[in-house]
Design a protein around this motif. Structure first.
Motif, mmCIF file in Angstrom:
data_model
loop_
_atom_site.group_PDB
_atom_site.id
_atom_site.type_symbol
_atom_site.label_atom_id
_atom_site.label_comp_id
_atom_site.label_asym_id
_atom_site.label_seq_id
_atom_site.Cartn_x
_atom_site.Cartn_y
_atom_site.Cartn_z
ATOM 1 N N GLU A 60 0.844 -1.194 0.000
ATOM 2 C CA GLU A 60 0.000 0.000 0.000
ATOM 3 C C GLU A 60 0.884 1.250 0.000
ATOM 4 O OE1 GLU A 60 -2.864 0.028 3.075
ATOM 5 O OE2 GLU A 60 -3.748 -1.906 2.508
ATOM 6 N N PHE A 61 0.433 2.247 -0.720
ATOM 7 C CA PHE A 61 1.222 3.470 -0.839
ATOM 8 C C PHE A 61 0.290 4.665 -0.791
ATOM 9 C CE2 PHE A 61 3.458 6.433 -3.969
ATOM 10 C CZ PHE A 61 4.151 7.072 -2.957
ATOM 11 N N ASN A 62 0.651 5.650 0.022
ATOM 12 C CA ASN A 62 -0.161 6.834 0.230
ATOM 13 C C ASN A 62 0.624 8.062 -0.246
ATOM 14 O OD1 ASN A 62 -1.474 9.094 1.326
ATOM 15 N ND2 ASN A 62 -2.199 7.962 3.099
ATOM 16 N N PRO A 63 0.524 8.425 -1.538
ATOM 17 C CA PRO A 63 1.294 9.572 -2.034
ATOM 18 C C PRO A 63 0.872 10.883 -1.384
ATOM 19 C CG PRO A 63 -0.286 8.854 -3.678
ATOM 20 C CD PRO A 63 -0.298 7.813 -2.601
ATOM 21 N N GLY A 64 -0.390 10.975 -0.973
ATOM 22 C CA GLY A 64 -0.852 12.202 -0.325
ATOM 23 C C GLY A 64 -0.117 12.481 0.969
ATOM 24 N N THR A 113 2.025 13.324 -8.672
ATOM 25 C CA THR A 113 1.642 14.720 -8.429
ATOM 26 C C THR A 113 1.670 15.531 -9.716
ATOM 27 O OG1 THR A 113 2.482 14.610 -6.161
ATOM 28 C CG2 THR A 113 2.222 16.805 -7.131
ATOM 29 N N MET A 114 2.713 15.339 -10.519
ATOM 30 C CA MET A 114 2.782 16.030 -11.801
ATOM 31 C C MET A 114 1.627 15.611 -12.702
ATOM 32 S SD MET A 114 5.476 18.117 -12.071
ATOM 33 C CE MET A 114 5.599 18.244 -13.855
ATOM 34 N N GLY A 115 1.376 14.308 -12.807
ATOM 35 C CA GLY A 115 0.341 13.814 -13.702
ATOM 36 C C GLY A 115 -1.050 14.249 -13.305
ATOM 37 N N VAL A 116 -1.362 14.141 -12.021
ATOM 38 C CA VAL A 116 -2.690 14.551 -11.547
ATOM 39 C C VAL A 116 -2.870 16.056 -11.734
ATOM 40 C CG1 VAL A 116 -4.166 14.785 -9.511
ATOM 41 C CG2 VAL A 116 -2.954 12.634 -9.942
ATOM 42 N N SER A 117 -1.836 16.833 -11.452
ATOM 43 C CA SER A 117 -1.926 18.287 -11.657
ATOM 44 C C SER A 117 -2.181 18.614 -13.117
ATOM 45 C CB SER A 117 -0.641 18.967 -11.170
ATOM 46 O OG SER A 117 -0.473 18.801 -9.779
ATOM 47 N N GLY A 118 -1.555 17.857 -14.010
ATOM 48 C CA GLY A 118 -1.809 18.054 -15.437
ATOM 49 C C GLY A 118 -3.246 17.765 -15.813
ATOM 50 N N GLU A 119 -3.810 16.726 -15.234
ATOM 51 C CA GLU A 119 -5.212 16.388 -15.525
ATOM 52 C C GLU A 119 -6.165 17.467 -15.014
ATOM 53 O OE1 GLU A 119 -4.496 11.532 -15.262
ATOM 54 O OE2 GLU A 119 -5.612 12.575 -13.689
ATOM 55 N N ILE A 120 -5.879 17.983 -13.815
ATOM 56 C CA ILE A 120 -6.713 19.052 -13.266
ATOM 57 C C ILE A 120 -6.621 20.303 -14.133
ATOM 58 C CG2 ILE A 120 -7.009 20.615 -11.301
ATOM 59 C CD1 ILE A 120 -5.962 18.311 -9.517
ATOM 60 N N LEU A 149 -1.118 22.570 -9.316
ATOM 61 C CA LEU A 149 -0.075 22.061 -8.431
ATOM 62 C C LEU A 149 -0.165 22.695 -7.049
ATOM 63 C CD1 LEU A 149 2.415 20.191 -8.371
ATOM 64 C CD2 LEU A 149 3.774 22.107 -9.239
ATOM 65 N N ALA A 150 -0.570 23.957 -7.014
ATOM 66 C CA ALA A 150 -0.702 24.649 -5.734
ATOM 67 C C ALA A 150 -1.951 24.226 -4.970
ATOM 68 C CB ALA A 150 -0.729 26.163 -5.961
ATOM 69 N N GLU A 151 -3.017 23.903 -5.685
ATOM 70 C CA GLU A 151 -4.286 23.639 -5.001
ATOM 71 C C GLU A 151 -4.559 22.163 -4.746
ATOM 72 O OE1 GLU A 151 -7.440 25.159 -7.402
ATOM 73 O OE2 GLU A 151 -7.388 23.501 -8.844
ATOM 74 N N ILE A 152 -3.786 21.267 -5.348
ATOM 75 C CA ILE A 152 -4.044 19.848 -5.151
ATOM 76 C C ILE A 152 -3.871 19.490 -3.678
ATOM 77 C CG2 ILE A 152 -1.659 19.152 -5.681
ATOM 78 C CD1 ILE A 152 -2.782 16.622 -6.940
ATOM 79 N N THR A 153 -4.799 18.727 -3.158
ATOM 80 C CA THR A 153 -4.747 18.310 -1.761
ATOM 81 C C THR A 153 -4.229 16.885 -1.674
ATOM 82 O OG1 THR A 153 -6.982 17.410 -1.785
ATOM 83 C CG2 THR A 153 -6.740 19.763 -1.223
ATOM 84 N N PRO A 154 -3.690 16.489 -0.523
ATOM 85 C CA PRO A 154 -3.288 15.083 -0.354
ATOM 86 C C PRO A 154 -4.427 14.124 -0.635
ATOM 87 C CG PRO A 154 -2.344 16.415 1.399
ATOM 88 C CD PRO A 154 -3.278 17.308 0.637
ATOM 89 N N GLU A 155 -5.640 14.485 -0.232
ATOM 90 C CA GLU A 155 -6.792 13.621 -0.465
ATOM 91 C C GLU A 155 -7.082 13.485 -1.965
ATOM 92 O OE1 GLU A 155 -6.597 15.143 3.480
ATOM 93 O OE2 GLU A 155 -6.756 16.261 1.580
ATOM 94 N N ASP A 190 -6.937 10.064 -4.210
ATOM 95 C CA ASP A 190 -8.135 9.611 -4.919
ATOM 96 C C ASP A 190 -7.915 9.474 -6.424
ATOM 97 O OD1 ASP A 190 -9.498 9.541 -2.538
ATOM 98 O OD2 ASP A 190 -10.487 11.478 -2.831
ATOM 99 N N THR A 191 -6.981 10.279 -6.975
ATOM 100 C CA THR A 191 -6.857 10.394 -8.421
ATOM 101 C C THR A 191 -5.634 9.692 -8.983
ATOM 102 O OG1 THR A 191 -7.861 12.589 -8.118
ATOM 103 C CG2 THR A 191 -7.056 12.081 -10.321
#
Length: 264
Positions: free
Chosen positions: A2-6, A222-229, A248-254, A258-259
């Motif tokens: 299990e891995f928790n990047p947040g 983090t880079m990939g999810v920020s790109g999607e957002i 990148l600034a607004e992404i939350t650990p949660e 989730d993403t």
């Protein structure tokens, strides 16, 4: 596993590590803003007279060979030796590896000085660094990240480094461990400095967490999810660049947990 990047993102923001970048002229501004948006603190210091002192107070050193000159190469060598002496993580971005003999020689010399904690590049760069015959198109990749898996494993074994290969699927290798990150959007390849910022963000995670395999995975996610957002709000390169920094600034650990699409 299990891995928790947040959780790693939360640690990064709490610690706000200073990241010393010896990077290229093209991407300095964007890279510095990406580090600030992530929660880290950037410094761009290239003078040989101060790089050792800067490494001493930084949490990680990011070396990017995008725009080489003999003076900067000397600074890179001094900084990498100092970081190794102090056991500070080094992130090496072998921009354009394989494109010219000079670039290849510099990379060999840098790797003789210290083994990076993380080597992060595109597939063509990783293949070239591993010694494979590969065609490059300037600093752009002509090979898929999946095709570079064996080269990444060879590099990881040779230098004891985590090797992070960017692509439609990011591939992260540490010894016999492999992770895949399936986040991101194609428009990210049309923004100058996106890969260089990915290396700097990997440095920020490595400075705040000493498991460099997990740090490299969290950085890629983090880079990939920020790109999607960002792509939800901007579909053209100019506006996307700004939207990416906002994401990148607004992404939350949660949101990251989730993403993120991580396969271990």
């Amino acid at each position: 596993m299990e891995f928790n990047p947040g959780l790693l993102l939360a640690d990064l923001r709490e610690q706000s590590p200073l990241i010393h970048n010896i990077t290229n002229f093209v991407v300095m501004n964007f890279t510095a803003n990406a580090l600030l948006a992530s929660g880290a603190s950037p410094v761009m210091a290239h003078a040989a007279e101060e790089v050792e002192d800067m490494v001493s107070i930084a949490g990680a050193l990011v070396v990017n060979i995008g725009t080489l000159s003999p003076q900067w190469v000397s600074s890179m060598k001094l900084a990498m030796k100092k970081a190794a002496d102090l056991n500070k993580p080094i992130i090496l971005d072998p921009v354009g590896a394989g494109a010219t003999p000079y670039r290849n020689t510099v990379l060999t010399e840098l790797l003789d000085i210290a083994s990076p904690a993380i080597i992060r590049g595109n597939a063509s760069e990783i293949l070239a660094l591993a010694g494979a015959a590969v065609q490059t198109k300037g600093v752009d990749s002509t090979t898929s990240s999946i095709d570079s898996l064996e080269a990444a494993k060879a590099l990881s074994e040779r230098y004891g480094s985590v090797v992070s290969v960017s692509g439609a699927t990011d591939v992260i290798v540490s010894g016999d461990k492999v992770a895949y990150v399936d986040n991101g959007v194609p428009l990210m390849t049309r923004i100058t400095g996106m890969g260089c910022s990915a290396s700097a963000i990997a440095g920020a995670f490595a400075a705040s967490n000493n498991d460099y395999f997990l740090s490299a995975i969290a950085a890629a996610a983090t880079m990939g999810v920020s790109g999607e957002i960002a792509f939800q709000n901007a579909q053209l390169p100019g506006s996307f660049q700004i939207a990416f920094l906002d994401a990148l600034a607004e992404i939350t650990p949660e949101k990251l947990n989730d993403t993120a699409k991580i396969r271990l």
